[in-house]
Design a protein around this motif. Sequence first.
Motif, mmCIF file in Angstrom:
data_model
loop_
_atom_site.group_PDB
_atom_site.id
_atom_site.type_symbol
_atom_site.label_atom_id
_atom_site.label_comp_id
_atom_site.label_asym_id
_atom_site.label_seq_id
_atom_site.Cartn_x
_atom_site.Cartn_y
_atom_site.Cartn_z
ATOM 1 N N PRO A 1 -2.334 3.680 -0.602
ATOM 2 C CA PRO A 1 -1.345 4.813 -0.654
ATOM 3 C C PRO A 1 -2.019 6.245 -0.663
ATOM 4 C CG PRO A 1 -0.352 3.337 -2.076
ATOM 5 C CD PRO A 1 -1.576 2.899 -1.875
ATOM 6 N N ASP A 2 -1.600 7.104 0.109
ATOM 7 C CA ASP A 2 -2.203 8.553 0.144
ATOM 8 C C ASP A 2 -2.129 9.342 -1.350
ATOM 9 O OD1 ASP A 2 -2.393 8.518 2.853
ATOM 10 O OD2 ASP A 2 -0.922 9.747 3.376
ATOM 11 N N ALA A 3 -1.405 8.877 -2.015
ATOM 12 C CA ALA A 3 -1.475 9.651 -3.501
ATOM 13 C C ALA A 3 -2.458 8.936 -4.378
ATOM 14 C CB ALA A 3 0.044 9.529 -3.937
ATOM 15 N N LYS A 4 -2.352 7.515 -4.254
ATOM 16 C CA LYS A 4 -3.478 6.914 -4.887
ATOM 17 C C LYS A 4 -5.123 7.180 -4.462
ATOM 18 C CE LYS A 4 -4.491 2.204 -6.792
ATOM 19 N NZ LYS A 4 -4.445 2.746 -8.006
ATOM 20 N N LYS A 5 -4.860 7.241 -3.175
ATOM 21 C CA LYS A 5 -6.401 7.683 -2.420
ATOM 22 C C LYS A 5 -6.831 9.081 -3.031
ATOM 23 C CE LYS A 5 -6.693 6.675 1.937
ATOM 24 N NZ LYS A 5 -6.621 6.768 3.467
ATOM 25 N N SER A 6 -5.993 10.047 -3.074
ATOM 26 C CA SER A 6 -6.425 11.276 -3.411
ATOM 27 C C SER A 6 -6.822 11.175 -4.679
ATOM 28 C CB SER A 6 -4.931 12.327 -3.424
ATOM 29 O OG SER A 6 -4.953 12.510 -2.077
ATOM 30 N N GLU A 7 -5.952 10.529 -5.806
ATOM 31 C CA GLU A 7 -6.406 10.368 -7.229
ATOM 32 C C GLU A 7 -7.851 9.603 -7.158
ATOM 33 O OE1 GLU A 7 -4.843 7.662 -11.025
ATOM 34 O OE2 GLU A 7 -3.759 7.914 -9.314
ATOM 35 N N TYR A 8 -7.940 8.572 -6.476
ATOM 36 C CA TYR A 8 -9.348 7.876 -6.576
ATOM 37 C C TYR A 8 -10.701 9.026 -6.157
ATOM 38 C CZ TYR A 8 -13.185 4.691 -5.605
ATOM 39 O OH TYR A 8 -14.035 3.927 -5.740
ATOM 40 N N ARG A 9 -10.077 9.754 -4.908
ATOM 41 C CA ARG A 9 -11.265 10.627 -4.784
ATOM 42 C C ARG A 9 -11.644 11.811 -5.824
ATOM 43 N NH1 ARG A 9 -8.670 11.115 0.398
ATOM 44 N NH2 ARG A 9 -7.878 13.103 -0.087
ATOM 45 N N ALA A 10 -10.460 12.131 -6.441
ATOM 46 C CA ALA A 10 -10.702 13.256 -7.498
ATOM 47 C C ALA A 10 -11.393 12.659 -8.778
ATOM 48 C CB ALA A 10 -9.087 13.693 -7.926
ATOM 49 N N ARG A 11 -11.240 11.281 -9.084
ATOM 50 C CA ARG A 11 -11.636 10.627 -9.929
ATOM 51 C C ARG A 11 -12.998 9.978 -9.957
ATOM 52 N NH1 ARG A 11 -10.796 5.356 -11.691
ATOM 53 N NH2 ARG A 11 -9.241 5.428 -10.160
ATOM 54 N N ARG A 12 -13.488 9.705 -8.536
ATOM 55 C CA ARG A 12 -14.871 8.611 -8.375
ATOM 56 C C ARG A 12 -15.851 9.282 -7.436
ATOM 57 N NH1 ARG A 12 -16.381 6.167 -12.385
ATOM 58 N NH2 ARG A 12 -17.288 4.529 -11.166
ATOM 59 N N ALA B 1 -18.760 8.277 -9.135
ATOM 60 C CA ALA B 1 -19.778 7.335 -8.875
ATOM 61 C C ALA B 1 -20.511 7.679 -7.704
ATOM 62 C CB ALA B 1 -18.760 6.229 -8.499
ATOM 63 N N ILE B 2 -20.144 8.433 -6.663
ATOM 64 C CA ILE B 2 -20.852 8.728 -5.562
ATOM 65 C C ILE B 2 -20.259 10.015 -5.084
ATOM 66 C CG2 ILE B 2 -18.668 7.905 -4.117
ATOM 67 C CD1 ILE B 2 -20.959 6.829 -1.935
ATOM 68 N N GLU C 1 -18.135 29.479 -13.208
ATOM 69 C CA GLU C 1 -17.473 28.679 -14.283
ATOM 70 C C GLU C 1 -16.056 27.910 -14.105
ATOM 71 O OE1 GLU C 1 -18.304 28.566 -19.030
ATOM 72 O OE2 GLU C 1 -16.668 30.105 -18.367
ATOM 73 N N GLU C 2 -15.233 28.919 -13.521
ATOM 74 C CA GLU C 2 -13.841 28.301 -13.302
ATOM 75 C C GLU C 2 -13.663 27.538 -12.142
ATOM 76 O OE1 GLU C 2 -11.421 32.721 -14.811
ATOM 77 O OE2 GLU C 2 -12.168 32.533 -12.824
ATOM 78 N N ASN C 3 -14.517 27.730 -11.150
ATOM 79 C CA ASN C 3 -14.822 26.829 -9.948
ATOM 80 C C ASN C 3 -15.079 25.540 -10.424
ATOM 81 O OD1 ASN C 3 -14.274 27.710 -6.894
ATOM 82 N ND2 ASN C 3 -15.282 29.453 -8.094
ATOM 83 N N VAL C 4 -16.004 25.467 -11.242
ATOM 84 C CA VAL C 4 -16.420 24.127 -11.783
ATOM 85 C C VAL C 4 -15.411 23.263 -12.645
ATOM 86 C CG1 VAL C 4 -18.255 22.740 -12.918
ATOM 87 C CG2 VAL C 4 -18.966 24.505 -11.344
ATOM 88 N N GLU C 5 -15.047 24.250 -13.707
ATOM 89 C CA GLU C 5 -14.124 23.401 -14.661
ATOM 90 C C GLU C 5 -12.742 22.917 -13.894
ATOM 91 O OE1 GLU C 5 -13.367 26.353 -17.685
ATOM 92 O OE2 GLU C 5 -11.951 27.365 -16.429
ATOM 93 N N MET C 6 -12.365 23.460 -12.780
ATOM 94 C CA MET C 6 -11.127 23.410 -12.267
ATOM 95 C C MET C 6 -11.106 21.677 -11.635
ATOM 96 S SD MET C 6 -9.657 24.830 -8.482
ATOM 97 C CE MET C 6 -10.883 24.266 -7.654
ATOM 98 N N THR C 7 -12.088 21.149 -11.311
ATOM 99 C CA THR C 7 -12.292 19.731 -11.094
ATOM 100 C C THR C 7 -11.955 19.107 -12.280
ATOM 101 O OG1 THR C 7 -14.219 20.240 -9.699
ATOM 102 C CG2 THR C 7 -13.909 17.998 -10.254
ATOM 103 N N LEU C 8 -12.200 19.160 -13.482
ATOM 104 C CA LEU C 8 -11.932 18.488 -14.665
ATOM 105 C C LEU C 8 -10.457 18.666 -15.059
ATOM 106 C CD1 LEU C 8 -15.289 19.143 -16.487
ATOM 107 C CD2 LEU C 8 -14.594 16.960 -15.508
ATOM 108 N N LEU C 9 -10.037 20.063 -14.780
ATOM 109 C CA LEU C 9 -8.601 20.617 -15.359
ATOM 110 C C LEU C 9 -7.613 19.429 -14.292
ATOM 111 C CD1 LEU C 9 -8.833 24.218 -15.750
ATOM 112 C CD2 LEU C 9 -8.735 22.439 -17.557
ATOM 113 N N ILE C 10 -8.099 19.585 -13.107
ATOM 114 C CA ILE C 10 -7.208 18.758 -12.119
ATOM 115 C C ILE C 10 -7.345 17.343 -12.616
ATOM 116 C CG2 ILE C 10 -7.175 17.954 -9.719
ATOM 117 C CD1 ILE C 10 -7.877 20.714 -8.764
ATOM 118 N N GLY C 11 -8.397 16.883 -13.072
ATOM 119 C CA GLY C 11 -8.395 15.322 -13.576
ATOM 120 C C GLY C 11 -7.711 15.122 -14.775
#
Length: 225
Positions: A77-88, A165-166, A105-115
Amino acid sequence: MTEPVVIGRDVWKVYGTGGTAVPALQGINVEILRGEILAVMGPSGCGKTTFLNCFSGLDDISRGLVTVEGTNIHTMPDAKKSEYRARRTGFVFQSYNLLPILTAEENVEMTLLIGGRPAKEARARACAILTQMGLGDRLHHRPAELSGGQQQRVSLARALVARPAIVWADEPTGNLDAEGSHQVTGLLRELNHQFHQTMVVVTHDAEVAASCDRTLHMRDGQFVT
């Protein structure tokens, strides 16, 4: 023997229908090994970016099978695919795609905050990876205050900070001069060695391809020997 992390079987991507249908990918079969840096080369319009988009899950395929870490990403499902892309997965683009109102710094940390990472951890990891990339004195600079090479290093840091992972990179040195290209290519190699991440690099640059473990050449939506 190293296992494949990405597998594609008879993958097609067709834009349009009927008499206006244009096949961008034509029966792609490929395996990408865990921990390798793979270069994908070919002339403009041959399907390189379509390959990256379809195999990373950014775009749907018309038929065939794509698995990433054993998971069929195109049946999610789209939501799960988005979550997978964000995580892996991580993405690096030619145009950097940094948010202009945020600091490096804020551009980079945003990835972790979203996760879902705690703010303190996100800030510390963003600071650490940017410092590793030689940007410790540019943490609080916005993109407009950075050179092209510096912006691309921030983009790389953003893609790698969650230790995916990739990593999918679309012409990551396309907007850089020779020195900036050399720096970014060296960083890709260094970070690959350090974190053992699989990297797929779409490029026109023979020097970038030469630094990768393996190169596949694409023509008319197919890999050729």
